[in-house]
Design an enzyme around this catalytic site. Structure first.
Site, short mmCIF file in Angstrom:
data_model
loop_
_atom_site.label_atom_id
_atom_site.label_comp_id
_atom_site.label_asym_id
_atom_site.label_seq_id
_atom_site.Cartn_x
_atom_site.Cartn_y
_atom_site.Cartn_z
N ASP A 93 -74.06 102.14 37.34
CA ASP A 93 -75.45 101.77 37.69
C ASP A 93 -75.53 101.07 39.03
O ASP A 93 -76.63 100.82 39.53
CB ASP A 93 -76.05 100.85 36.62
N CYS A 124 -81.56 113.96 31.50
CA CYS A 124 -82.39 113.33 32.52
C CYS A 124 -81.79 113.72 33.87
O CYS A 124 -80.84 114.50 33.94
CB CYS A 124 -82.41 111.82 32.33
N ARG A 145 -76.66 113.89 29.16
CA ARG A 145 -76.77 112.72 28.29
C ARG A 145 -76.72 113.06 26.78
O ARG A 145 -77.66 112.84 26.04
CB ARG A 145 -78.07 111.95 28.58
N LYS A 183 -82.63 94.73 31.65
CA LYS A 183 -83.28 95.87 30.99
C LYS A 183 -82.36 96.46 29.92
O LYS A 183 -82.78 96.70 28.79
CB LYS A 183 -83.59 96.95 32.02
N ASN A 184 -81.08 96.66 30.28
CA ASN A 184 -80.18 97.37 29.36
C ASN A 184 -79.69 96.50 28.21
O ASN A 184 -79.05 97.00 27.30
CB ASN A 184 -79.01 97.99 30.14
C1 EPZ Z 1 -76.25 103.14 29.21
O1 EPZ Z 1 -76.62 104.50 29.04
C2 EPZ Z 1 -77.23 102.57 30.22
N1 EPZ Z 1 -78.59 102.65 29.69
C3 EPZ Z 1 -77.14 103.35 31.52
O2 EPZ Z 1 -78.00 102.72 32.47
C4 EPZ Z 1 -75.70 103.26 32.05
O3 EPZ Z 1 -75.59 104.05 33.20
C5 EPZ Z 1 -74.72 103.77 30.97
O4 EPZ Z 1 -74.92 103.03 29.75
C6 EPZ Z 1 -73.27 103.60 31.40
O5 EPZ Z 1 -73.01 102.26 31.67
C7 EPZ Z 1 -79.00 101.71 28.80
O6 EPZ Z 1 -78.26 100.83 28.42
C8 EPZ Z 1 -80.42 101.85 28.31
P1 EPZ Z 1 -73.15 106.02 27.79
P2 EPZ Z 1 -75.93 105.36 27.84
O7 EPZ Z 1 -73.41 106.45 26.39
O8 EPZ Z 1 -75.68 104.49 26.69
C9 EPZ Z 1 -71.21 110.33 27.68
C10 EPZ Z 1 -79.65 102.61 34.12
O9 EPZ Z 1 -79.68 103.05 35.28
N2 EPZ Z 1 -71.71 110.38 26.30
O10 EPZ Z 1 -72.28 104.82 28.03
O11 EPZ Z 1 -76.74 106.58 27.65
C11 EPZ Z 1 -72.33 110.37 28.69
O12 EPZ Z 1 -72.72 111.70 28.97
C12 EPZ Z 1 -79.11 103.47 33.00
O13 EPZ Z 1 -80.02 101.46 33.79
C13 EPZ Z 1 -71.33 111.44 25.48
O14 EPZ Z 1 -70.62 112.33 25.90
O15 EPZ Z 1 -74.54 105.76 28.52
C14 EPZ Z 1 -71.72 109.68 29.88
O16 EPZ Z 1 -70.93 110.63 30.58
C15 EPZ Z 1 -78.72 104.86 33.48
N3 EPZ Z 1 -71.80 111.47 24.20
C16 EPZ Z 1 -70.78 108.65 29.26
O17 EPZ Z 1 -70.59 109.07 27.90
C17 EPZ Z 1 -72.60 110.48 23.69
O18 EPZ Z 1 -72.97 110.54 22.50
C18 EPZ Z 1 -71.34 107.23 29.23
O19 EPZ Z 1 -72.61 107.28 28.61
C19 EPZ Z 1 -72.97 109.41 24.54
C20 EPZ Z 1 -72.50 109.37 25.84
#
Ligand code: EPZ
Length: 427
Positions: free
Chosen positions: A313, A123, A128, A22-23
């Site tokens: 995840d 969410c 996020r 999915k991701n």
């Molecule tokens: C991706 O989300 C995945 N989703 C998530 O999977 C996964 O948990 C996550 O990466 C971490 O591996 C998809 O790929 C569609 P991040 P993403 O940006 O990109 C902070 C599932 O269950 N952050 O790596 O949104 C954020 O708050 C889903 O399949 C900022 O601060 O995650 C978090 O603490 C859930 N500012 C950390 O970084 C930003 O601009 C990691 O988030 C972006 C993120």
């Protein structure tokens, strides 16, 4: 709204086909915006989030056709083509339903020179933010403005001039948006402390197949030399490492033995390491992974971390397994601020878990008991299914739309290996 009814205690045995990730799919789909030629994605999982993204792409004027494959097969072939973009706006009513829609920002900016996307909002697992997405695009020369709940990015006339961005926090989505924007920049873009998840590598492989020039693939330092245009390509979506890890936990908690067909061990080393430390046998084999257990589940102490660390995840699913460990486990969720929504529901099934902040202490218990439980987010829902498979009695998991976002035909796959599971309407 459907629910799943599970009669626990059945030992899982047999082969589970693993679907496309999915991701990975959610960042491969928007690549269709980067060219006016056809992009064909094979092994696409049949998921609500993929349907949602397809609908969003259609809003932009992207044609999407699903090539035939038998309903009983898992995965689909989708061809996308964007000869003309009819809108560069991703509206609130679509983005609020699927926050991964933010991944159109980079490619739309690259294609059209401007993009307007509704802010995705938070969410269940956290607020996020998308500040890193925006800072990376600004570092490459985009102008960013926010108004009325939307973010608008604009590139200079000649295209993004390029630049360098050092991520203060590893972000999968921000790395993906930056890569897609950088591919056709007029200059060179460098990303430092970039995410290294296998899904990022899958994206880089597709962009390269489309003609992009990327150095450092698989590392945290990515250099993209912008090219004037990208061409179409055909790409096979990588297997879903989180789905595979989830079913490994399901097999282990039932004392079963399954073959995860299509799972790629090299994407899952942290998960495999954790499972082995928990007493689970994991053997990479031809075309998949064999998972079994012939002793007690052992307790673990571990923290989630960006790849190659243990995936956030997988935290909820592993916690379900550890609920039946012989001893006390300590889990630390370092990525998201509210990713223990499964704990109260597991507790209602007889688990003994204490959480303080981002730490969960899981005291293993001899038995879990079936109960009516509520899914709250995608991975929390899977942890309830895993617990239900081992619980004594019947478990009903409500609000299945959470599960349908990330697990292709879950009840069919589990029934294939002997689970007593059925999906019924939830009146
Ligand atoms: C991706 O989300 C995945 N989703 C998530 O999977 C996964 O948990 C996550 O990466 C971490 O591996 C998809 O790929 C569609 P991040 P993403 O940006 O990109 C902070 C599932 O269950 N952050 O790596 O949104 C954020 O708050 C889903 O399949 C900022 O601060 O995650 C978090 O603490 C859930 N500012 C950390 O970084 C930003 O601009 C990691 O988030 C972006 C993120």
């Amino acid at each position: 709204m459907d629910k799943i009814i599970i009669a626990g205690g059945k030992r899982l045995s047999g082969t589970i086909p693993i679907s496309g990730a999915k991701n990975a799919a959610l960042t491969l789909l928007p690549c269709a915006l980067l060219t006016d030629e056809p992009l064909t994605l094979r092994n696409l999982p049949r998921l609500a989030d993929i349907d949602g993204f397809q609908h969003l792409m259609n809003q932009f004027g992207v044609s999407t056709t699903i090539a035939g494959n038998r309903p009983e097969d898992f995965g689909r072939v989708m061809t996308l083509q964007a000869p003309r973009i009819t809108s560069s706006v991703a509206p609130y009513e679509l983005v609020r339903k699927m926050r991964a829609s933010i991944l159109v920002l980079g490619p739309m900016l690259a294609r059209m020179g401007e993009a307007t996307v509704s802010l995705p909002g938070g969410c269940a697992i956290g607020n996020r933010p998308i500040d890193l997405h925006l800072k990376a695009l600004e570092a490459f020369g985009a102008a960013i403005e926010m108004a009325a709940g939307y973010v608008r990015a604009v590139a200079p006339d000649g295209g993004l001039p390029g630049g360098e961005f050092d991520f203060p926090v590893v972000s999968v989505g921000a790395t993906e948006n930056a890569l897609m924007a950088a591919a056709t920049a007029s200059g060179t873009c460098r990303l430092l402390n970039a995410a290294r998840e296998p899904e990022i590598v899958d994206l880089c492989n597709l962009l390269t197949a489309m003609g992009a020039q990327i150095e450092g693939i698989g590392t945290s330092e990515l250099t993209v030399h912008g090219v004037p245009r990208l061409h179409g390509a055909t790409h096979h979506v990588m297997p879903d490492r989180i789905e595979a890890g989830s079913y490994a936990c399901a097999a282990a908690i039932t004392g079963g033995e399954v073959f995860l067909k299509g799972a790629r061990a090299e994407d899952m080393s942290a998960t495999i390491h954790a499972l082995r430390n928990a007493g689970v046998t994991v053997e990479p084999g031809k075309g998949g992974l064999s998972v079994g257990i012939d002793g007690p589940i052992k307790p673990l102490t571990l923290s989630t971390a960006p790849y190659p660390g243990f995936a956030t995840d997988m935290q909820a699913q592993l916690m379900a397994l550890l609920c039946k460990a012989e001893g006390t486990s300590v889990l630390n969720e370092t990525i998201f601020e509210n990713r223990y929504m499964h704990v109260p529901e597991l507790t209602r099934m007889g688990a003994h878990i204490e959480t303080t902040g981002r730490t969960a202490i899981v005291h293993g218990v001899d038995r879990l008991t079936g109960a009516e439980v509520m899914a709250t987010d995608l991975r929390a829902s899977m942890s309830l299914v895993i617990a239900g498979l081992a619980a004594e009695g019947e478990t009903q998991v409500h609000r299945l739309y959470h599960l349908d976002r990330g697990y292709e035909r879950l009840e069919e796959k589990l029934a294939l290996v002997g689970a007593a599971i059925e999906r019924v309407g939830d009146d």
